[in-house]
Design a protein around this motif. Sequence first.
Motif, mmCIF file in Angstrom:
data_model
loop_
_atom_site.group_PDB
_atom_site.id
_atom_site.type_symbol
_atom_site.label_atom_id
_atom_site.label_comp_id
_atom_site.label_asym_id
_atom_site.label_seq_id
_atom_site.Cartn_x
_atom_site.Cartn_y
_atom_site.Cartn_z
ATOM 1 N N ALA A 220 0.819 -1.207 0.000
ATOM 2 C CA ALA A 220 0.000 0.000 0.000
ATOM 3 C C ALA A 220 0.855 1.260 0.000
ATOM 4 O O ALA A 220 0.350 2.353 -0.288
ATOM 5 C CB ALA A 220 -0.930 0.001 1.219
ATOM 6 N N MET A 221 2.147 1.107 0.320
ATOM 7 C CA MET A 221 3.064 2.238 0.296
ATOM 8 C C MET A 221 3.493 2.535 -1.133
ATOM 9 O O MET A 221 3.410 1.677 -2.014
ATOM 10 C CB MET A 221 4.295 1.933 1.162
ATOM 11 N N LYS A 222 3.942 3.762 -1.364
ATOM 12 C CA LYS A 222 4.454 4.112 -2.688
ATOM 13 C C LYS A 222 5.676 3.261 -3.015
ATOM 14 O O LYS A 222 6.443 2.883 -2.122
ATOM 15 C CB LYS A 222 4.829 5.598 -2.721
ATOM 16 N N GLN A 223 5.884 2.972 -4.284
ATOM 17 C CA GLN A 223 6.959 2.068 -4.678
ATOM 18 C C GLN A 223 8.335 2.619 -4.325
ATOM 19 O O GLN A 223 9.258 1.861 -4.052
ATOM 20 C CB GLN A 223 6.886 1.776 -6.182
ATOM 21 N N ASN A 224 8.477 3.938 -4.307
ATOM 22 C CA ASN A 224 9.773 4.539 -3.997
ATOM 23 C C ASN A 224 9.863 5.032 -2.554
ATOM 24 O O ASN A 224 10.737 5.824 -2.213
ATOM 25 C CB ASN A 224 10.070 5.698 -4.955
ATOM 26 N N ALA A 225 8.955 4.568 -1.705
ATOM 27 C CA ALA A 225 8.978 4.962 -0.290
ATOM 28 C C ALA A 225 10.059 4.196 0.463
ATOM 29 O O ALA A 225 10.583 3.175 -0.013
ATOM 30 C CB ALA A 225 7.616 4.714 0.338
ATOM 31 N N CYS A 226 10.403 4.690 1.638
ATOM 32 C CA CYS A 226 11.418 4.065 2.497
ATOM 33 C C CYS A 226 10.808 3.749 3.862
ATOM 34 O O CYS A 226 9.933 4.470 4.345
ATOM 35 C CB CYS A 226 12.614 4.989 2.694
ATOM 36 N N LEU A 227 11.310 2.695 4.463
ATOM 37 C CA LEU A 227 10.839 2.241 5.771
ATOM 38 C C LEU A 227 12.013 2.174 6.732
ATOM 39 O O LEU A 227 13.077 1.641 6.387
ATOM 40 C CB LEU A 227 10.193 0.853 5.642
ATOM 41 N N ILE A 228 11.827 2.713 7.935
ATOM 42 C CA ILE A 228 12.852 2.619 8.984
ATOM 43 C C ILE A 228 12.193 2.085 10.249
ATOM 44 O O ILE A 228 11.183 2.628 10.712
ATOM 45 C CB ILE A 228 13.497 3.994 9.275
ATOM 46 N N ASN A 229 12.764 1.019 10.797
ATOM 47 C CA ASN A 229 12.228 0.440 12.036
ATOM 48 C C ASN A 229 13.228 0.583 13.173
ATOM 49 O O ASN A 229 14.291 -0.040 13.161
ATOM 50 C CB ASN A 229 11.882 -1.043 11.845
#
Length: 317
Positions: A220-229
């Motif tokens: 559901a996120m944009k394809q060029n989005a980034c995730l930080i956990n």
Amino acid sequence: MIQPNILVFHPDYLIVEAYTKSIQRYGFKSVQAASTLEEAIKLLPGTEVILGWKFPLELLNQPIASSVRWFQSMGAGVDDLIADSSLPQDIILTRIVNQFGTYISEYVFMFLLYIAKNGSRMRQAQIERQWDPFISESLAGKTVGVAGLGSIGSEIVRKARAFDMNVHGLSVSGTNASLVDDHFSADQWNEFVKDLDYLILTLPLTDATRTIVNKDLLLAMKQNACLINVGRGALINEGDLVDVMQSGHLRAVVLDVFEIEPLPKDHAFWAIPNVYVSSHLSGPSTIDSVSNFFVENLKYYIEGQPLNGVVNRERGY
């Protein structure tokens, strides 16, 4: 001042000794140290307060621990303590709070800037001795979403403002909703993530948040989005994340926490080029900072005042 008997426990004897000496420097003399099960069994009788990390919790429902009234964790995450039924309900449980915002927010923005400015390309050009001028992106105008608006999330929001970012937030309580441009509740995850350039996880691990980030949410996120956990490893379904990253969806992922730590050497995360792995180091529990927090709580405890960081066991943090 009547001082309680204190037991400091950590599997590393040198760390235990350092904590013990630090607490004694504040004038608390009835402090004992243990780093093994055998030592804990020997020293528990008469102990009223425990400052502990990876303590053998099964001891706390035995007669030798009948005097224990308060358990102070050395860390912020207490999901392992909550999940263990050995911890009696009448023992007050506290965690470290308001200690990690500076460290973790700096970690987050180190990677946000590295990704936005393409630090890897600059470094590779130097290695290859290539003159490679290029125009990098800016964080200004980008949308960052912070899931969890406690002390850590709030500090990330504050720093995001300095970079002129649009800031969205998701939280259960909504207490700090006024800090962000748009606030989402826990039943609005898909709506929350769909427009983000960067998603930052700072949530505690509870029954409600375990594997909340799954394949459907990632897609559901944009394809060029980034995730930080920088929250807890099990917030993410790691198998789903591997599949999504190998499919080419998402620009980059930064992980400082994992379901199993240390991360197994054969885990797929190590080899995926746009997954950045670090060794659960973004928010260090230093001996000085934890000791200061504990001693302040000790004073409140002795005076019969409410303690900082009291865990709501039903809520999970």
